[in-house]
Design a protein around this motif. Structure first.
Motif, PDB file in Angstrom:
ATOM      1  N   GLY B 115       0.805  -0.834  -0.381  1.00 50.36           N
ATOM      2  CA  GLY B 115       0.071  -0.306   0.109  1.00 50.36           C
ATOM      3  C   GLY B 115       0.707   1.179  -0.221  1.00 50.36           C
ATOM      4  O   GLY B 115       0.457   1.978  -0.950  1.00 50.36           O
ATOM      5  N   ALA B 146      -5.940   4.013  -5.325  1.00 48.98           N
ATOM      6  CA  ALA B 146      -7.119   3.319  -4.044  1.00 48.98           C
ATOM      7  C   ALA B 146      -7.868   2.238  -4.651  1.00 48.98           C
ATOM      8  O   ALA B 146      -7.501   1.297  -3.810  1.00 48.98           O
ATOM      9  N   PHE B 150      -6.955  -1.206  -2.977  1.00 45.18           N
ATOM     10  CA  PHE B 150      -7.887  -2.019  -3.202  1.00 45.18           C
ATOM     11  C   PHE B 150      -8.303  -3.574  -3.264  1.00 45.18           C
ATOM     12  O   PHE B 150      -8.212  -4.411  -2.659  1.00 45.18           O
ATOM     13  N   LEU B 198      -8.727  -2.576   3.705  1.00 44.12           N
ATOM     14  CA  LEU B 198      -8.630  -1.051   4.051  1.00 44.12           C
ATOM     15  C   LEU B 198      -7.332  -0.535   5.098  1.00 44.12           C
ATOM     16  O   LEU B 198      -6.957   0.689   4.502  1.00 44.12           O
ATOM     17  N   THR B 201      -4.812   0.486   2.170  1.00 43.50           N
ATOM     18  CA  THR B 201      -5.659   1.793   1.677  1.00 43.50           C
ATOM     19  C   THR B 201      -5.184   2.650   2.835  1.00 43.50           C
ATOM     20  O   THR B 201      -4.443   3.747   2.020  1.00 43.50           O
ATOM     21  N   LEU B 204      -1.829   3.081   1.935  1.00 41.33           N
ATOM     22  CA  LEU B 204      -1.906   3.805   1.334  1.00 41.33           C
ATOM     23  C   LEU B 204      -1.512   6.018   1.202  1.00 41.33           C
ATOM     24  O   LEU B 204      -0.910   6.289   0.502  1.00 41.33           O
ATOM     25  N   THR B 281      -9.881   5.452   7.460  1.00 46.89           N
ATOM     26  CA  THR B 281      -8.650   5.357   5.770  1.00 46.89           C
ATOM     27  C   THR B 281      -9.647   6.252   5.948  1.00 46.89           C
ATOM     28  O   THR B 281      -9.094   6.868   4.751  1.00 46.89           O
ATOM     29  N   LEU B 285      -7.593   9.176   3.476  1.00 46.21           N
ATOM     30  CA  LEU B 285      -7.759   9.509   2.633  1.00 46.21           C
ATOM     31  C   LEU B 285      -7.746  10.529   2.452  1.00 46.21           C
ATOM     32  O   LEU B 285      -7.165  11.972   1.420  1.00 46.21           O
TER      33      LEU B 285
END
Lengths: 317, 297
Positions: B115, B146, B150, B198, B201, B204, B281, B285
């Protein structure tokens, strides 16, 4: 067409790009010249929407870069940093760029062919030489067959054959009506490729002129004279109405191509000459003088200077 | 597009040394601007997703991290299953699915790594500039990354978790193990896979914020392990509540809730960990999106 209007970038106290206003026109190669650290790359990054300007505006055919729906078919750019994942093959690098703009896959093979990387297309980019990396960057720039091309120091790392190739490429791209914008810190390189010249120093615009005009103004010829009887020579020249400028290394410089006349003058006055030669100022020297003065000026004055008139200050030599 | 099929001139010059000027149409014909034969397409998220999919599958680090993930989940799962079935004739009515936990916990490190690399590695290599020039909509780039990551992480985890689940049920047959219910199956496969995807992510997003692979990986692994380790050494009774919270909300404990194994009776239960991770998450994000828009690339 790329239009910059009062484009400014400030990093804290330091002004990297200072109120740049100029236009890059289609159909010609525009050289973007300045010493290292002059702000060329920052300007190019702002054109591409990578760096946000502190003030001012830059538009591509009237639109901001991030509003372009089809950026790669509009602008192709080779940035100084290679911008390639070392673990990815040349083919996949170009493929993922093509996909993001829905450019047909066959175009990847075509640009690989154009830059001569077909044989190593499946090799990882980390094994590439500087020149190969540069070619891969050029392939990426050509991918969308764009109407505007920007190259940041494209000849870096290329061998003579590659340099010749990129020169021919840029000229032919411009001849097709594309806008070609090339940065360099080498005047000699620009003299061979650019039709128009934009010179910056310390982030400021120093010149925006056609190459022909620049050459005309700068191919200054002068005569260099060296004599052990320097004082007398100066007197004699002065009496003849010739202005001689002292050079740092003990020789004198006289504007124009009057070598014969000066020689005769010296003979008539029985002066010993150690050197009498016609000289041609190189474009590189003119460029250095142009940018050096901007640096010097900058160091002595904190106040913003009025925009210099092109050619006003360096012709005195 | 009604444009005629583009006559691609470059194909005529297979050798780069041939002057490209000759390969292009005669110069000088147009000075009013160049028009490419390539049809102009309005790009959208779908194109960015296709691009990110090519990116993620064309680097070896993806294959390595996912390969190690499969090895850890299946390998450790298999070992645990064999040990338990070989030595313990009475599983005490426990669900055999819970044996998959150990492999997935370690495998989580691979998901975190992948990620982070999906975003942060582009900053390390300078690829991010190329990416953003090709797709100036920065939010779209992050969204595409993403989505691709994911789905990849979810599918790979789901396949591994399901495989190991069946293996454990088969190995523990006749060992007085519980027959897993439908919901237990759902939580032990889809639930834990969603949770790990998740978590990846989230990594990420952290990678995009930190822009440095090693730094972001360290932060994420610290976030997974530190609360549990710190709580282990909280002996003072005045810190008992903090210790309890750290235990309950630590990521390993949240993962084990999918197998109905918790360190405590209170705290999150059922599907709660999934919602907690979803909120975390989404917040990360959101932060990554905002910073991406604000910062220079």
């Amino acid at each position: 067409m790329i239009e910059l209007e009062g484009l400014t970038k400030r990093y804290g106290e330091k002004v990297a790009v200072d109120r740049l206003t100029f236009t890059v026109r289609p159909g010609i190669v525009t050289g973007f010249l300045g010493p290292n650290g002059a702000g060329k790359s920052t300007t190019m990054r702002m054109i591409l929407g990578l760096d946000r300007p502190t003030a001012g505006d830059v538009r591509i055919d009237g639109t901001h870069y991030d509003r372009l729906k089809d950026p790669l078919t509009y602008i192709g750019a080779l940035l100084e940093a290679k911008g390639v994942h070392p673990g990815r093959s040349a083919y996949h690098h170009l493929l993922c760029l093509a996909q993001s703009n829905k450019i047909p896959r066959r175009r990847v093979h075509e640009v690989l062919d154009t830059v001569g990387l077909t044989a190593v297309a499946r090799k990882k980019a980390k094994g590439f030489s500087l020149g190969m990396g540069q070619r891969l960057g050029i392939a990426a720039a050509l991918l969308g067959d764009p109407r505007i091309l920007m190259f940041d120091e494209p000849v870096n790392g290329l061998d003579p054959e590659g340099i010749h190739w990129i020169r021919t490429l840029m000229k032919s791209l411009a001849a097709q009506g594309r806008t070609v914008f090339v940065s360099s810190h080498l005047m000699s390189e620009m003299a061979l490729t650019a039709d128009h010249l934009v010179v910056i120093g310390q982030g400021r615009l120093l010149a925006d002129t056609s190459m022909a005009e620049f050459i005309e103004h700068n191919s200054r010829s002068y005569v260099r004279v060296r004599s052990p009887q320097r004082e007398r020579l100066l007197d004699v020249l002065h009496q003849a109405g010739i202005t001689a400028v002292e050079n740092g290394n003990g020789s004198l410089e006289v504007d124009g191509s009057k070598a014969e006349y000066i020689g005769e003058l010296a003979a008539r006055n029985q002066l010993v000459l150690h050197e009498l030669s016609s000289q041609q100022a190189s474009l590189e020297e003119a460029f250095m003088r142009l940018t050096a003065e901007s640096v010097e000026y900058h160091a002595h004055s904190g106040a913003p200077e009025p925009r210099q008139q092109w050619g006003d200050d360096w012709r005195r030599g | 597009m009604s444009t005629p099929p583009p006559p691609m001139p470059q194909t005529a010059a297979p050798d780069w040394q041939a002057a490209p000027g000759a390969a292009y149409p005669a110069p000088g014909s147009t000075h009013s601007g160049y028009h490419s034969p390539i049809p102009v397409v309005r790009t959208h998220l779908g194109h960015a997703i296709a691009s990110e999919w090519t990116k993620i599958k064309s680097v070896r680090s993806t294959m390595w991290t996912l390969g190690v993930f499969v090895l850890l989940v299946v390998g450790i799962g298999l070992l645990t299953g064999l040990v338990v079935s070989g030595s313990d004739p009475d599983a005490g009515g426990e669900s055999p699915l819970s044996l998959g936990f150990f492999g997935l916990l370690l495998g989580g490190m691979c998901v975190i790594t992948l990620g982070v690399l999906t975003t942060a590695s582009e900053y390390g290599t300078g690829m991010i500039r190329t990416t953003m020039v090709a797709c100036p909509s920065r939010g779209r780039v992050l969204a595409a990354k993403a989505v691709v990551f994911f789905l990849l992480a979810f599918v790979v985890t789901l396949v591994c978790a399901t495989l190991i689940g069946f293996l454990h049920v088969a190995l523990l047959e006749g060992h007085n193990a519980k027959e897993p219910s439908g919901e237990e199956w759902l939580k032990g496969t889809v639930g834990i896979s969603l949770y790990l995807a998740l978590l990846g992510t989230l990594s990420l997003a952290v990678g995009s914020i930190i822009r440095h692979s090693a730094g972001a990986i360290t932060i994420m692994i610290g976030a997974v392990l530190a609360p549990l380790v710190i709580a282990l050494f909280m002996f003072s009774s005045s810190l008992q509540d903090v210790q309890q919270a750290l235990f309950e909300y630590s990521i390993p404990n949240q993962m084990s809730i999918f197998y109905a194994n918790s360190l405590s009776e209170s705290g999150p239960s059922g599907w709660d960990p999934l919602w907690i991770m979803l909120v975390a998450t989404a917040a990360a994000l959101g932060g990554a999106f905002a910073l991406l828009e604000k910062r220079d690339v």
